[in-house]
Scaffold this motif. Structure first.
Motif, PDB file in Angstrom:
ATOM      1  N   SER A   5       0.839  -1.192   0.000  1.00 13.23           N
ATOM      2  CA  SER A   5       0.000   0.000   0.000  1.00 13.23           C
ATOM      3  C   SER A   5       0.878   1.247   0.000  1.00 13.23           C
ATOM      4  CB  SER A   5      -0.925   0.007   1.226  1.00 13.23           C
ATOM      5  OG  SER A   5      -0.158   0.057   2.409  1.00 13.23           O
ATOM      6  N   SER A   6       0.240   2.391  -0.025  1.00 15.54           N
ATOM      7  CA  SER A   6       0.913   3.697   0.053  1.00 15.54           C
ATOM      8  C   SER A   6       1.995   3.853  -1.012  1.00 15.54           C
ATOM      9  CB  SER A   6       1.518   3.907   1.446  1.00 15.54           C
ATOM     10  OG  SER A   6       0.538   3.816   2.433  1.00 15.54           O
ATOM     11  N   LEU A   7       1.624   3.590  -2.261  1.00 13.92           N
ATOM     12  CA  LEU A   7       2.557   3.736  -3.378  1.00 13.92           C
ATOM     13  C   LEU A   7       2.723   5.228  -3.676  1.00 13.92           C
ATOM     14  CD1 LEU A   7       0.344   1.162  -4.656  1.00 13.92           C
ATOM     15  CD2 LEU A   7       2.727   0.712  -5.110  1.00 13.92           C
ATOM     16  N   VAL A   8       3.967   5.717  -3.596  1.00 12.63           N
ATOM     17  CA  VAL A   8       4.220   7.142  -3.712  1.00 12.63           C
ATOM     18  C   VAL A   8       5.443   7.402  -4.590  1.00 12.63           C
ATOM     19  CG1 VAL A   8       4.767   9.237  -2.409  1.00 12.63           C
ATOM     20  CG2 VAL A   8       3.345   7.475  -1.363  1.00 12.63           C
ATOM     21  N   PRO A   9       5.289   8.203  -5.662  1.00 15.41           N
ATOM     22  CA  PRO A   9       6.480   8.653  -6.385  1.00 15.41           C
ATOM     23  C   PRO A   9       7.163   9.743  -5.548  1.00 15.41           C
ATOM     24  CG  PRO A   9       4.500   9.540  -7.406  1.00 15.41           C
ATOM     25  CD  PRO A   9       4.056   8.652  -6.283  1.00 15.41           C
ATOM     26  N   LEU A  10       8.474   9.734  -5.507  1.00 15.97           N
ATOM     27  CA  LEU A  10       9.235  10.695  -4.710  1.00 15.97           C
ATOM     28  C   LEU A  10       9.939  11.703  -5.605  1.00 15.97           C
ATOM     29  CD1 LEU A  10      10.876   8.174  -2.217  1.00 15.97           C
ATOM     30  CD2 LEU A  10       8.816   9.553  -1.858  1.00 15.97           C
ATOM     31  N   GLY A  14      12.507   8.853  -7.312  1.00 16.22           N
ATOM     32  CA  GLY A  14      12.430   7.662  -6.475  1.00 16.22           C
ATOM     33  C   GLY A  14      11.000   7.152  -6.372  1.00 16.22           C
ATOM     34  N   PHE A  15      10.830   6.039  -5.690  1.00 12.07           N
ATOM     35  CA  PHE A  15       9.519   5.408  -5.536  1.00 12.07           C
ATOM     36  C   PHE A  15       9.484   4.736  -4.168  1.00 12.07           C
ATOM     37  CE2 PHE A  15       6.456   1.923  -6.304  1.00 12.07           C
ATOM     38  CZ  PHE A  15       5.387   2.677  -6.763  1.00 12.07           C
ATOM     39  N   GLN A  16       8.327   4.802  -3.503  1.00 13.41           N
ATOM     40  CA  GLN A  16       8.217   4.236  -2.166  1.00 13.41           C
ATOM     41  C   GLN A  16       6.879   3.529  -1.994  1.00 13.41           C
ATOM     42  OE1 GLN A  16       7.663   6.917   1.375  1.00 13.41           O
ATOM     43  NE2 GLN A  16       9.745   6.187   1.809  1.00 13.41           N
ATOM     44  N   PHE A  17       6.888   2.432  -1.228  1.00 10.18           N
ATOM     45  CA  PHE A  17       5.641   1.777  -0.853  1.00 10.18           C
ATOM     46  C   PHE A  17       5.810   1.088   0.489  1.00 10.18           C
ATOM     47  CE2 PHE A  17       7.750  -1.187  -3.816  1.00 10.18           C
ATOM     48  CZ  PHE A  17       7.799  -2.359  -3.084  1.00 10.18           C
ATOM     49  N   VAL A  56       8.649  -0.078   5.182  1.00  6.14           N
ATOM     50  CA  VAL A  56       8.553   0.970   4.174  1.00  6.14           C
ATOM     51  C   VAL A  56       9.770   0.837   3.270  1.00  6.14           C
ATOM     52  CG1 VAL A  56       8.461   3.433   3.731  1.00  6.14           C
ATOM     53  CG2 VAL A  56       7.249   2.483   5.699  1.00  6.14           C
ATOM     54  N   PHE A  57       9.513   0.544   2.000  1.00  7.95           N
ATOM     55  CA  PHE A  57      10.574   0.336   1.022  1.00  7.95           C
ATOM     56  C   PHE A  57      10.703   1.576   0.145  1.00  7.95           C
ATOM     57  CE2 PHE A  57      11.534  -0.647  -3.421  1.00  7.95           C
ATOM     58  CZ  PHE A  57      12.844  -1.047  -3.281  1.00  7.95           C
ATOM     59  N   THR A  58      11.927   2.028  -0.058  1.00  7.47           N
ATOM     60  CA  THR A  58      12.195   3.162  -0.943  1.00  7.47           C
ATOM     61  C   THR A  58      13.204   2.737  -1.998  1.00  7.47           C
ATOM     62  OG1 THR A  58      11.831   4.714   0.871  1.00  7.47           O
ATOM     63  CG2 THR A  58      13.003   5.552  -1.054  1.00  7.47           C
ATOM     64  N   ASP A  59      12.868   2.989  -3.262  1.00  7.57           N
ATOM     65  CA  ASP A  59      13.775   2.697  -4.374  1.00  7.57           C
ATOM     66  C   ASP A  59      14.246   4.028  -4.960  1.00  7.57           C
ATOM     67  OD1 ASP A  59      15.194   1.857  -6.557  1.00  7.57           O
ATOM     68  OD2 ASP A  59      13.536   0.791  -7.514  1.00  7.57           O
ATOM     69  N   PRO A  60      15.429   4.496  -4.574  1.00  5.17           N
ATOM     70  CA  PRO A  60      15.924   5.763  -5.102  1.00  5.17           C
ATOM     71  C   PRO A  60      16.353   5.668  -6.566  1.00  5.17           C
ATOM     72  CG  PRO A  60      17.590   4.750  -3.734  1.00  5.17           C
ATOM     73  CD  PRO A  60      16.357   3.885  -3.637  1.00  5.17           C
ATOM     74  N   ASP A  61      16.473   4.442  -7.095  1.00  2.00           N
ATOM     75  CA  ASP A  61      16.933   4.239  -8.469  1.00  2.00           C
ATOM     76  C   ASP A  61      15.799   4.045  -9.478  1.00  2.00           C
ATOM     77  OD1 ASP A  61      19.576   4.351  -7.565  1.00  2.00           O
ATOM     78  OD2 ASP A  61      19.583   2.209  -7.129  1.00  2.00           O
ATOM     79  N   ALA A  62      14.563   4.214  -9.066  1.00  2.00           N
ATOM     80  CA  ALA A  62      13.428   3.960  -9.964  1.00  2.00           C
ATOM     81  C   ALA A  62      13.505   4.782 -11.244  1.00  2.00           C
ATOM     82  CB  ALA A  62      12.116   4.231  -9.237  1.00  2.00           C
ATOM     83  N   SER A  63      13.996   6.001 -11.168  1.00  2.00           N
ATOM     84  CA  SER A  63      14.035   6.867 -12.352  1.00  2.00           C
ATOM     85  C   SER A  63      15.070   6.424 -13.378  1.00  2.00           C
ATOM     86  CB  SER A  63      14.306   8.314 -11.941  1.00  2.00           C
ATOM     87  OG  SER A  63      15.612   8.418 -11.384  1.00  2.00           O
ATOM     88  N   LEU A  64      15.932   5.478 -13.030  1.00  2.00           N
ATOM     89  CA  LEU A  64      16.938   4.992 -13.978  1.00  2.00           C
ATOM     90  C   LEU A  64      16.352   4.039 -15.010  1.00  2.00           C
ATOM     91  CD1 LEU A  64      19.848   4.276 -11.466  1.00  2.00           C
ATOM     92  CD2 LEU A  64      19.494   6.320 -12.878  1.00  2.00           C
ATOM     93  N   PHE A  65      15.090   3.664 -14.840  1.00  2.00           N
ATOM     94  CA  PHE A  65      14.432   2.695 -15.717  1.00  2.00           C
ATOM     95  C   PHE A  65      13.206   3.330 -16.359  1.00  2.00           C
ATOM     96  CE2 PHE A  65      16.520   0.624 -12.202  1.00  2.00           C
ATOM     97  CZ  PHE A  65      17.286  -0.343 -12.815  1.00  2.00           C
ATOM     98  N   PHE A  69       8.952  -2.872 -12.498  1.00  2.00           N
ATOM     99  CA  PHE A  69       7.895  -3.628 -11.823  1.00  2.00           C
ATOM    100  C   PHE A  69       8.470  -4.209 -10.538  1.00  2.00           C
ATOM    101  CE2 PHE A  69       7.146  -3.586 -16.316  1.00  2.00           C
ATOM    102  CZ  PHE A  69       5.796  -3.325 -16.430  1.00  2.00           C
ATOM    103  N   TYR A  70       7.620  -4.275  -9.508  1.00  2.00           N
ATOM    104  CA  TYR A  70       8.042  -4.760  -8.204  1.00  2.00           C
ATOM    105  C   TYR A  70       7.155  -5.917  -7.771  1.00  2.00           C
ATOM    106  CZ  TYR A  70      10.215  -0.150  -8.005  1.00  2.00           C
ATOM    107  OH  TYR A  70      10.952   0.962  -8.278  1.00  2.00           O
ATOM    108  N   ARG A  71       7.720  -6.777  -6.926  1.00  2.00           N
ATOM    109  CA  ARG A  71       6.905  -7.800  -6.248  1.00  2.00           C
ATOM    110  C   ARG A  71       7.516  -8.015  -4.870  1.00  2.00           C
ATOM    111  NH1 ARG A  71       8.165 -13.375  -9.608  1.00  2.00           N
ATOM    112  NH2 ARG A  71      10.309 -13.665  -8.935  1.00  2.00           N
TER     113      ARG A  71
END
Length: 75
Positions: A5-10, A14-17, A56-65, A69-71
């Motif tokens: 839940s709480s999917l948020v673009p940073l 970045g991306f966080q959920f 709470v997971f944060t992917d600071p590298d999301a913008s590199l792609f 997709f996440y699981r």
């Protein structure tokens, strides 16, 4: 099972959920890919030890792609 839940673009791309586990906390693996149809393409990019049922997971590298997709895997 784990609920996402709480999917948020940073800012900065970045991306966080949040991952919430039902019951006792278990080790949680966050995996990502750019080609979800290829089972061999999923890579573990984070591991949460079983200290809490909320992670709470944060992917600071999301913008590199162009698309990522996440699981969530809880063995």
């Amino acid at each position: 099972p784990a609920a996402v839940s709480s999917l948020v673009p940073l800012a900065g791309g970045g991306f966080q959920f949040m991952v919430q586990q039902a019951g006792s906390p278990e080790t949680t693996f966050i995996q990502a890919t750019t080609t979800p149809a290829d089972p061999a393409s999923w890579l573990t990019i984070a591991t949460n030890p079983p200290t809490s049922s909320t992670y709470v997971f944060t992917d600071p590298d999301a913008s590199l792609f162009p698309m990522r997709f996440y699981r969530v895997v809880s063995p």
